[in-house]
Design a protein around this motif. Structure first.
Motif, PDB file in Angstrom:
ATOM      1  N   THR A   1       0.897  -1.358   0.347  1.00 20.11           N
ATOM      2  CA  THR A   1       0.143   0.288  -0.352  1.00 20.11           C
ATOM      3  C   THR A   1       0.943   1.168  -0.183  1.00 20.11           C
ATOM      4  O   THR A   1       1.456   1.464   0.546  1.00 20.11           O
ATOM      5  N   PHE A   2       0.734   2.394  -1.041  1.00 21.78           N
ATOM      6  CA  PHE A   2       1.570   3.274  -1.314  1.00 21.78           C
ATOM      7  C   PHE A   2      -0.157   4.243  -0.235  1.00 21.78           C
ATOM      8  O   PHE A   2      -0.763   4.404  -0.717  1.00 21.78           O
ATOM      9  N   ILE A   3       0.940   4.981   0.381  1.00 26.71           N
ATOM     10  CA  ILE A   3      -0.458   6.855   0.615  1.00 26.71           C
ATOM     11  C   ILE A   3       0.762   8.232   0.519  1.00 26.71           C
ATOM     12  O   ILE A   3       1.996   8.302   0.713  1.00 26.71           O
TER      13      ILE A   3
ATOM     14  N   LEU B   1       3.918  -0.921   3.411  1.00 29.02           N
ATOM     15  CA  LEU B   1       3.693   0.219   3.390  1.00 29.02           C
ATOM     16  C   LEU B   1       4.990   1.528   3.008  1.00 29.02           C
ATOM     17  O   LEU B   1       5.949   1.152   2.843  1.00 29.02           O
ATOM     18  N   ILE B   2       4.092   1.839   1.787  1.00 28.50           N
ATOM     19  CA  ILE B   2       5.294   3.341   1.226  1.00 28.50           C
ATOM     20  C   ILE B   2       4.965   4.429   1.516  1.00 28.50           C
ATOM     21  O   ILE B   2       4.051   4.473   1.034  1.00 28.50           O
ATOM     22  N   LEU B   3       5.023   5.165   2.322  1.00 31.14           N
ATOM     23  CA  LEU B   3       4.792   6.389   2.283  1.00 31.14           C
ATOM     24  C   LEU B   3       5.759   7.721   1.714  1.00 31.14           C
ATOM     25  O   LEU B   3       6.622   7.633   1.898  1.00 31.14           O
ATOM     26  N   ALA B   4       4.665   8.155   1.240  1.00 32.99           N
ATOM     27  CA  ALA B   4       5.527   9.905   0.238  1.00 32.99           C
ATOM     28  C   ALA B   4       4.802  10.746   0.685  1.00 32.99           C
ATOM     29  O   ALA B   4       3.562  11.116   0.987  1.00 32.99           O
ATOM     30  N   SER B   5       5.556  11.482   0.529  1.00 31.69           N
ATOM     31  CA  SER B   5       5.734  12.883   0.928  1.00 31.69           C
ATOM     32  C   SER B   5       6.773  14.509   0.328  1.00 31.69           C
ATOM     33  O   SER B   5       7.338  13.699  -0.259  1.00 31.69           O
TER      34      SER B   5
ATOM     35  N   SER C   1       9.971   5.021   3.099  1.00 30.85           N
ATOM     36  CA  SER C   1       9.793   6.477   2.564  1.00 30.85           C
ATOM     37  C   SER C   1      10.308   7.110   2.437  1.00 30.85           C
ATOM     38  O   SER C   1      11.000   6.993   1.836  1.00 30.85           O
ATOM     39  N   ILE C   2       9.492   8.123   1.526  1.00 31.23           N
ATOM     40  CA  ILE C   2      10.226   8.260  -0.012  1.00 31.23           C
ATOM     41  C   ILE C   2       9.116   9.731   0.299  1.00 31.23           C
ATOM     42  O   ILE C   2       8.529  10.962   0.412  1.00 31.23           O
ATOM     43  N   SER C   3      10.228  11.154   0.081  1.00 31.99           N
ATOM     44  CA  SER C   3      10.382  12.376  -0.037  1.00 31.99           C
ATOM     45  C   SER C   3      10.138  13.030  -1.692  1.00 31.99           C
ATOM     46  O   SER C   3      11.424  12.686  -2.333  1.00 31.99           O
ATOM     47  N   SER C   4       9.858  13.848  -1.873  1.00 30.61           N
ATOM     48  CA  SER C   4      10.722  14.658  -2.750  1.00 30.61           C
ATOM     49  C   SER C   4      10.441  16.597  -2.478  1.00 30.61           C
ATOM     50  O   SER C   4       9.533  16.439  -2.079  1.00 30.61           O
ATOM     51  N   ALA C   5      11.332  17.155  -1.898  1.00 30.50           N
ATOM     52  CA  ALA C   5      12.170  18.371  -2.618  1.00 30.50           C
ATOM     53  C   ALA C   5      12.684  19.603  -3.203  1.00 30.50           C
ATOM     54  O   ALA C   5      13.086  18.537  -4.091  1.00 30.50           O
ATOM     55  N   GLY C   6      12.361  20.671  -3.015  1.00 32.16           N
ATOM     56  CA  GLY C   6      12.170  21.626  -4.305  1.00 32.16           C
ATOM     57  C   GLY C   6      14.004  21.948  -4.235  1.00 32.16           C
ATOM     58  O   GLY C   6      14.380  22.952  -4.877  1.00 32.16           O
ATOM     59  N   GLY C   7      14.155  21.418  -3.264  1.00 32.16           N
ATOM     60  CA  GLY C   7      15.789  21.808  -2.812  1.00 32.16           C
ATOM     61  C   GLY C   7      16.947  20.299  -2.852  1.00 32.16           C
ATOM     62  O   GLY C   7      16.337  19.413  -3.320  1.00 32.16           O
ATOM     63  N   ALA C   8      18.238  19.808  -2.181  1.00 34.70           N
ATOM     64  CA  ALA C   8      18.846  18.610  -3.588  1.00 34.70           C
ATOM     65  C   ALA C   8      17.791  17.581  -2.368  1.00 34.70           C
ATOM     66  O   ALA C   8      17.512  16.672  -3.515  1.00 34.70           O
TER      67      ALA C   8
END
Length: 187
Positions: A4-6, A72-76, A106-113
């Motif tokens: 499950t991805f959230i 589980l995969i959490l993305a933010s 856990s995965i993320s996407s950031a405007g910076g590096a």
């Protein structure tokens, strides 16, 4: 296996959600089942202790999918050094019964590096819910985000080979961890 991805963005076409879609594709290619819960498409109400949310379709799907998942995969996206309020709110509706003993990536996407602060926050919540944090994570930022944005020019597609290899390696490690945890004792 079932995952499950959230996807915790409140923006249509968010890079973090598109990264989830990419991971979903990779997992489904390998025969795994994936339920991607996009909180933009399926919002949940603001959490309030003591409130009854019975009958809310989005919460019912979120809870059932998280319970049934083996991983589980959490993305933010990373906002102001933290995870999105949308994801935090969704996680507040869940409990140990959804996370206990399950691997979580856990995965993320950031405007910076990179989005390290949001990753740390997600992992702290996973620990408090007795989930098992994957020792690796995925964070994309800066120009890496272009790989998952609609306006990527086809001539640029080959320039993201190293990023795609890293993502595939981390995902494979997470799948192996999930398989080890769900293997019957003694095998």
């Amino acid at each position: 296996m079932k995952f499950t991805f959230i996807a915790g963005s409140n923006r249509q076409g968010a890079t973090s959600t598109k990264l989830c879609e990419y991971l979903q594709h990779l997992l489904e290619e390998r025969g795994h089942s994936v339920d991607l819960i996009d909180l933009y498409q399926h919002p949940v109400p603001f959490y309030s202790p003591g409130e009854s949310y019975s009958g809310h379709e989005g919460l019912a799907r979120l809870g059932t999918s998280a319970k049934e998942a083996e991983g589980l995969i959490l993305a933010s996206p990373e906002y102001h050094g933290g995870m999105s309020g949308v994801l935090k709110n969704a996680l507040d509706h869940l409990s140990q019964e959804h996370f206990s003993g399950k691997p979580v990536l856990s995965i993320s996407s950031a405007g910076g590096a990179v989005g390290v602060s949001s990753l740390g926050q997600m992992q702290a919540i996973v620990r408090n819910l007795h989930g098992i944090n994957s020792p690796e994570w995925i964070s994309i930022g800066g120009s890496q985000r272009r790989r998952f944005e609609d306006y990527l020019d086809e001539s640029e597609a080959g320039s993201f080979h190293d990023l795609e290899e890293r993502i595939a390696r981390v995902l494979e490690s997470f799948v192996k961890l999930t398989g080890l945890i769900h293997r019957p004792y003694g095998e």
